[in-house]
Design a protein around this motif. Structure first.
Motif, short mmCIF file in Angstrom:
data_model
loop_
_atom_site.label_atom_id
_atom_site.label_comp_id
_atom_site.label_asym_id
_atom_site.label_seq_id
_atom_site.Cartn_x
_atom_site.Cartn_y
_atom_site.Cartn_z
N GLY A 158 30.25 26.63 28.93
CA GLY A 158 31.24 27.69 29.11
C GLY A 158 30.60 29.03 29.43
N SER A 159 29.43 29.28 28.83
CA SER A 159 28.72 30.53 29.10
C SER A 159 28.12 30.54 30.49
CB SER A 159 27.61 30.73 28.06
OG SER A 159 28.12 30.77 26.76
N LEU A 160 27.50 29.43 30.87
CA LEU A 160 26.83 29.36 32.17
C LEU A 160 27.81 29.48 33.33
CD1 LEU A 160 24.20 26.53 31.53
CD2 LEU A 160 23.76 28.98 31.77
N ILE A 161 29.04 28.99 33.12
CA ILE A 161 29.98 28.96 34.23
C ILE A 161 30.81 30.23 34.31
CG2 ILE A 161 32.05 27.96 33.14
CD1 ILE A 161 32.03 25.94 35.55
N ARG A 162 30.72 31.11 33.31
CA ARG A 162 31.53 32.33 33.35
C ARG A 162 31.29 33.17 34.60
NH1 ARG A 162 33.54 36.40 28.65
NH2 ARG A 162 34.42 37.98 30.02
N PRO A 163 30.03 33.39 35.03
CA PRO A 163 29.84 34.15 36.28
C PRO A 163 30.49 33.49 37.48
CG PRO A 163 27.78 34.02 35.05
CD PRO A 163 28.74 33.09 34.38
N VAL A 164 30.57 32.15 37.45
CA VAL A 164 31.23 31.43 38.55
C VAL A 164 32.71 31.80 38.59
CG1 VAL A 164 31.81 29.15 39.49
CG2 VAL A 164 29.56 29.55 38.44
N GLY A 165 33.33 31.96 37.41
CA GLY A 165 34.72 32.40 37.38
C GLY A 165 34.90 33.76 38.02
N GLY A 166 33.95 34.68 37.76
CA GLY A 166 34.01 35.99 38.39
C GLY A 166 33.80 35.91 39.89
N TRP A 167 32.87 35.04 40.32
CA TRP A 167 32.60 34.88 41.75
C TRP A 167 33.81 34.28 42.46
CZ3 TRP A 167 32.24 30.28 44.64
CH2 TRP A 167 31.78 30.44 45.96
N LEU A 168 34.43 33.26 41.86
CA LEU A 168 35.63 32.66 42.46
C LEU A 168 36.75 33.70 42.57
CD1 LEU A 168 35.68 29.24 40.56
CD2 LEU A 168 35.22 29.58 43.00
N ALA A 169 36.87 34.55 41.54
CA ALA A 169 37.90 35.58 41.56
C ALA A 169 37.61 36.62 42.65
CB ALA A 169 37.99 36.26 40.20
N ASP A 170 36.33 36.97 42.84
CA ASP A 170 35.97 37.89 43.92
C ASP A 170 36.39 37.33 45.27
OD1 ASP A 170 34.84 39.87 42.37
OD2 ASP A 170 32.79 39.10 42.53
N ARG A 171 36.27 36.02 45.41
CA ARG A 171 36.50 35.39 46.71
C ARG A 171 37.97 35.06 46.96
NH1 ARG A 171 32.77 30.72 49.52
NH2 ARG A 171 33.93 30.60 51.46
N TRP A 172 38.66 34.52 45.94
CA TRP A 172 40.04 34.04 46.16
C TRP A 172 41.11 34.77 45.36
CZ3 TRP A 172 36.36 29.78 46.15
CH2 TRP A 172 36.21 29.21 47.41
N GLY A 173 40.70 35.73 44.56
CA GLY A 173 41.68 36.48 43.78
C GLY A 173 41.71 36.01 42.34
N GLY A 174 41.63 36.96 41.40
CA GLY A 174 41.59 36.61 39.99
C GLY A 174 42.84 35.91 39.51
N ALA A 175 44.00 36.32 40.00
CA ALA A 175 45.25 35.73 39.53
C ALA A 175 45.36 34.26 39.92
CB ALA A 175 46.43 36.52 40.09
N ARG A 176 44.98 33.95 41.16
CA ARG A 176 45.07 32.56 41.60
C ARG A 176 44.14 31.65 40.78
NH1 ARG A 176 44.04 33.17 46.80
NH2 ARG A 176 46.21 33.14 47.50
N ILE A 177 42.90 32.09 40.57
CA ILE A 177 41.95 31.29 39.78
C ILE A 177 42.42 31.17 38.34
CG2 ILE A 177 39.57 31.14 38.96
CD1 ILE A 177 39.96 30.63 41.97
N THR A 178 42.93 32.26 37.77
CA THR A 178 43.39 32.24 36.38
C THR A 178 44.57 31.30 36.20
OG1 THR A 178 42.63 34.52 36.02
CG2 THR A 178 44.30 33.68 34.51
N PHE A 179 45.50 31.31 37.14
CA PHE A 179 46.67 30.44 37.04
C PHE A 179 46.26 28.97 36.97
CE2 PHE A 179 49.71 27.66 39.21
CZ PHE A 179 50.85 27.87 38.43
N TRP A 180 45.49 28.52 37.97
CA TRP A 180 45.11 27.11 37.99
C TRP A 180 44.16 26.75 36.85
CZ3 TRP A 180 48.08 23.90 40.21
CH2 TRP A 180 48.82 24.28 41.33
N ASN A 181 43.42 27.73 36.38
CA ASN A 181 42.53 27.48 35.26
C ASN A 181 43.32 27.18 33.99
OD1 ASN A 181 39.56 27.64 34.50
ND2 ASN A 181 40.47 28.93 32.95
N PHE A 182 44.41 27.91 33.77
CA PHE A 182 45.24 27.64 32.60
C PHE A 182 45.94 26.28 32.71
CE2 PHE A 182 45.32 32.28 31.42
CZ PHE A 182 44.75 32.10 30.17
N VAL A 183 46.26 25.87 33.92
CA VAL A 183 46.83 24.53 34.11
C VAL A 183 45.82 23.48 33.64
CG1 VAL A 183 47.61 22.84 35.80
CG2 VAL A 183 48.36 25.22 35.99
N THR A 184 44.55 23.64 34.05
CA THR A 184 43.52 22.67 33.65
C THR A 184 43.22 22.76 32.15
OG1 THR A 184 41.79 24.24 34.30
CG2 THR A 184 42.45 22.61 35.92
#
Length: 455
Positions: free
Chosen positions: A285-311
């Motif tokens: 979970g710690s190692l992948i946190r920067p990946v969450g920020g990078w994905l949000a930079d690229r595709w938008g934080g809201a979109r990544i957050t939405f699908w992340n809560f689904v998973t």
């Protein structure tokens, strides 16, 4: 020259800072920001380790300590409670005293719970004493808020997702590193040697404070603004984002603190067997946190957050099933999934915070405000929001441990707690979808939800 002005001069104070200016950033800003980021990560890493100290101390507390499972869950909940409340004053302290200066102070404060823990960690100590010392480790949770607020001011908007994710991920990884240290101690010295863990960390605390003093800087333009803090608590997005951060960071820290106890009480693992497994989820979970920020930079934080809560809801459903049928392999797979998705969500939700206020700043510019003033407003508001949202989000760890405590107390199982977590993640993805993924309307700027592309 006033006393306040004198206090903000000297070799460690940077007088001018404009990371949004590309030429300034490439010429000098990037190098300075990255150097501060590196040592901020180190300091926050040690802070997280001390904050999560009692998640491993309870693994050393066998029958001679006379504390039942419910008592242990309450014990590991105390640091999250204190850590949540100290985050707001820690956020303000960065602007009041300077990022470098406060990082040194915050690091040295960690010596108090570390030394106290080494003194009381033996059978015969009263439960009240353990509770007080566990509460002291909450100061480690404050380090996160001050560190994130400080680093947020150093980086331009286009780099905030990655920088904040890296800073937070490097801090979060202090949890599994501490758990690996505890595993090594239990393996080689036995479950009756908890002081060895603290013997390793006390010198590291001194090293982190020294590095901050030698290699970090203070930003003179970053000044304490209680008005921003007062304004941010009246902003609806502060509380909406707090709910989402409870779901992501609250899950990460709550599960990190409770995982070992759940393995012992749900599946009968010994302290050594639990320690062999507890670090895996927090590490990923710690190692992948920067990946969450990078994905949000690229595709938008809201979109990544939405699908992340689904998973996360899907993973919680898998854990609930595994808990009910007592399948350890399936349980571990689902729980590790929860840690991974919580890490991604931590990065994406934090990216949303400055994005929301940057979008509002653009509305202020459209209304006639200068770009410079609007950018300054955005930085102040997002810095204050990070402190408040971080504080409220940390309470999620308290809720999780209290849910586990009640679940094991009443049902002798964690299954009811997991059902409640699944329902909470469903609320979070509905909230994200309704508020942050809907199409912009023709509402007035002050009432309009920030557009996805800017969040």
């Amino acid at each position: 020259m006033s006393t306040a002005t004198k206090a903000r001069t000297g070799s460690r104070w940077i007088q001018e800072w404009d990371p949004e200016d590309v030429s300034f950033w490439e010429r000098t800003g990037k190098k300075i920001a990255n150097r501060n980021l590196i040592f901020s990560i180190f300091s926050e890493h040690i802070g997280f380790s001390i904050w999560s100290l009692w998640s491993v101390m309870v693994l050393f507390m066998g029958k001679p300590y006379g504390i039942d499972p419910a008592g242990k869950f309450f014990l590991v909940a105390m640091p999250t409670l204190v850590g949540a409340f100290v985050r707001i004053p820690y956020t303000v302290a960065v602007a009041r005293f300077g990022g470098r200066n406060w990082t040194v102070v915050a690091a040295l404060l960690l010596l108090v719970p570390a030394i106290a823990g080494a003194y009381v960690m033996h059978p015969g100590t009263s439960y009240t004493t353990f509770m007080v010392v566990a509460a002291l480790t909450g100061v480690g949770g404050g380090n996160f808020a001050s560190s994130m607020t400080n680093i947020n001011a150093y980086f331009p908007m286009r780099r905030k997702g990655w920088a904040l994710g890296l800073n937070a991920g490097g801090g979060n990884i202090g949890v599994p590193v501490l758990q690996l240290v505890a595993l090594a101690v239990i393996t080689w010295a036995g479950a009756d040697s908890p002081r060895l863990v603290l013997g390793i960390y006390i010198p590291l605390i001194v090293v982190s404070a020294t590095c901050a003093a030698l290699f970090m800087d203070n930003l003179a333009p970053m000044k304490a603004d209680t008005g921003s803090l007062a304004a941010i608590v009246r902003e609806k997005h502060t509380w909406l984002m707090s709910v989402l951060y409870i779901g992501t960071f609250g899950s990460f820290i709550g599960f990190s603190f409770a995982f070992g106890l759940v393995l012992q009480n749900q599946f009968g693992r010994t302290p050594l067997q639990a320690a062999q497994l507890t670090f895996i989820g927090p590490l990923l979970g710690s190692l992948i946190r920067p990946v969450g920020g990078w994905l949000a930079d690229r595709w938008g934080g809201a979109r990544i957050t939405f699908w992340n809560f689904v998973t996360m809801a899907a993973a919680a459903g898998l854990v609930t099933y595994a808990s009910s049928v007592k399948s350890l392999p399936v349980f571990l797979a689902g729980f590790i999934g929860l840690f991974v998705f919580a890490g991604i969500g931590n990065g994406s939700t934090y990216k949303m915070i400055p994005g929301i206020f940057d979008a509002k700043a653009q509305d202020r510019i459209a209304a006639g405000e200068s770009a410079e003033d609007a950018a300054a407003w955005s930085r102040k508001m997002s810095g204050a929001a990070i402190g408040v949202i971080g504080a409220v989000g940390a309470l999620g760890g308290l809720f999780i441990n209290l849910a586990f405590r009640q679940s094991f107390l009443v049902a002798k199982s964690g299954t009811p707690a997991f059902v409640s977590f699944l329902a909470a993640y469903a609320v979070c993805f509905v909230l994200t979808g309704v508020v942050y993924l809907r199409r912009p309307t023709a509402a007035p700027a002050a009432e309009r939800t920030p557009a996805l592309a800017r969040v």
